[in-house]
Motif scaffolding. Structure first.
Motif, short mmCIF file in Angstrom:
data_model
loop_
_atom_site.label_atom_id
_atom_site.label_comp_id
_atom_site.label_asym_id
_atom_site.label_seq_id
_atom_site.Cartn_x
_atom_site.Cartn_y
_atom_site.Cartn_z
N THR A 183 0.77 -1.07 0.08
CA THR A 183 0.05 -0.03 -0.11
C THR A 183 0.81 1.31 0.00
O THR A 183 2.15 1.24 -0.17
CB THR A 183 -1.07 -0.02 1.14
N GLU A 184 0.32 2.55 0.06
CA GLU A 184 0.78 3.72 -0.16
C GLU A 184 2.01 3.99 0.61
O GLU A 184 2.82 4.61 0.25
CB GLU A 184 -0.08 4.70 0.35
N ALA A 234 8.01 -0.23 6.96
CA ALA A 234 6.93 0.64 6.69
C ALA A 234 5.50 0.35 7.12
O ALA A 234 4.48 1.19 6.86
CB ALA A 234 6.97 1.23 5.25
N GLU A 235 5.28 -0.96 7.26
CA GLU A 235 4.09 -1.54 7.75
C GLU A 235 3.05 -1.32 6.52
O GLU A 235 1.90 -0.97 6.92
CB GLU A 235 3.57 -0.91 9.04
N ALA A 236 3.57 -1.35 5.43
CA ALA A 236 2.78 -1.16 4.10
C ALA A 236 2.15 -2.32 3.51
O ALA A 236 1.65 -2.31 2.52
CB ALA A 236 3.85 -0.62 3.18
N GLN A 272 -7.19 2.86 1.00
CA GLN A 272 -5.92 2.19 0.29
C GLN A 272 -6.46 0.97 -0.72
O GLN A 272 -5.74 0.48 -1.49
CB GLN A 272 -5.06 1.54 1.31
N GLN A 273 -8.03 0.95 -0.98
CA GLN A 273 -8.33 -0.12 -1.74
C GLN A 273 -7.95 -0.18 -3.17
O GLN A 273 -7.87 -1.29 -3.74
CB GLN A 273 -9.87 -0.34 -1.63
N ASP A 297 0.74 10.84 -5.23
CA ASP A 297 1.28 11.78 -6.31
C ASP A 297 2.66 11.36 -6.67
O ASP A 297 3.25 12.05 -7.58
CB ASP A 297 0.74 13.06 -5.93
N LEU A 298 3.24 10.90 -5.55
CA LEU A 298 4.96 10.54 -5.76
C LEU A 298 5.11 9.32 -6.55
O LEU A 298 6.34 8.85 -6.66
CB LEU A 298 5.46 10.69 -4.33
N LEU A 299 4.00 8.23 -6.49
CA LEU A 299 4.33 7.29 -7.28
C LEU A 299 4.82 7.38 -8.70
O LEU A 299 4.12 8.18 -9.46
CB LEU A 299 3.11 6.38 -7.35
N ILE A 300 6.20 6.80 -9.08
CA ILE A 300 6.48 6.69 -10.31
C ILE A 300 6.27 5.43 -11.10
O ILE A 300 6.70 4.35 -10.41
CB ILE A 300 8.09 7.04 -10.39
N GLU A 301 5.47 5.53 -12.01
CA GLU A 301 5.25 4.15 -12.71
C GLU A 301 6.31 3.78 -13.76
O GLU A 301 6.43 2.90 -14.33
CB GLU A 301 3.75 4.22 -13.05
#
Length: 107
Positions: free
Chosen positions: A6-7, A52-54, A65-66, A103-107
């Motif tokens: 997740t995020e 990060a417990e992500a 976060q779905q 918004d920081l995720l780079i794909e």
């Protein structure tokens, strides 16, 4: 059921989880890891290893976060598999726990 990154992994990308995965179901992007739901065997080993417990079981992904369930599945088809631990991103500790990083995720 599968597990989902997740995020909070965004801009951290700790790879402790990769070391314990018995089936190499993690894929790696520039600043995020994802789990291939077709490869995950629900062993739970990665959950405790994530600083990060992500990582969550699909049924336990927080409501806000779905969208990461579908995101993990989509990215697993285009990103390469990661099979060994690497250093986290340079600012991982500072970014751990920072909210609203989508918004920081780079794909």
């Amino acid at each position: 059921m599968t597990y989902v990154v997740t995020e909070n992994c965004i801009q951290c990308k700790f790879t402790d989880c990769v070391d314990v995965c018995p089936v190499d179901c993690f894929v790696e992007g520039p600043n995020f890891l994802a789990i291939n739901p077709d490869e995950c065997i629900d062993c739970t080993l990665c959950v405790a290893e994530c600083p990060a417990e992500a990582i969550f079981a699909e049924d336990d992904v927080p409501e806000d976060q779905q969208d990461f369930i579908a995101l993990n599945a989509r990215l697993a088809k285009i990103w390469p598999v990661i099979t060994s631990r690497k250093d986290a991103l340079e600012d991982a500790d500072a970014m751990n726990g920072v909210p609203e990083k989508r918004d920081l995720l780079i794909e």
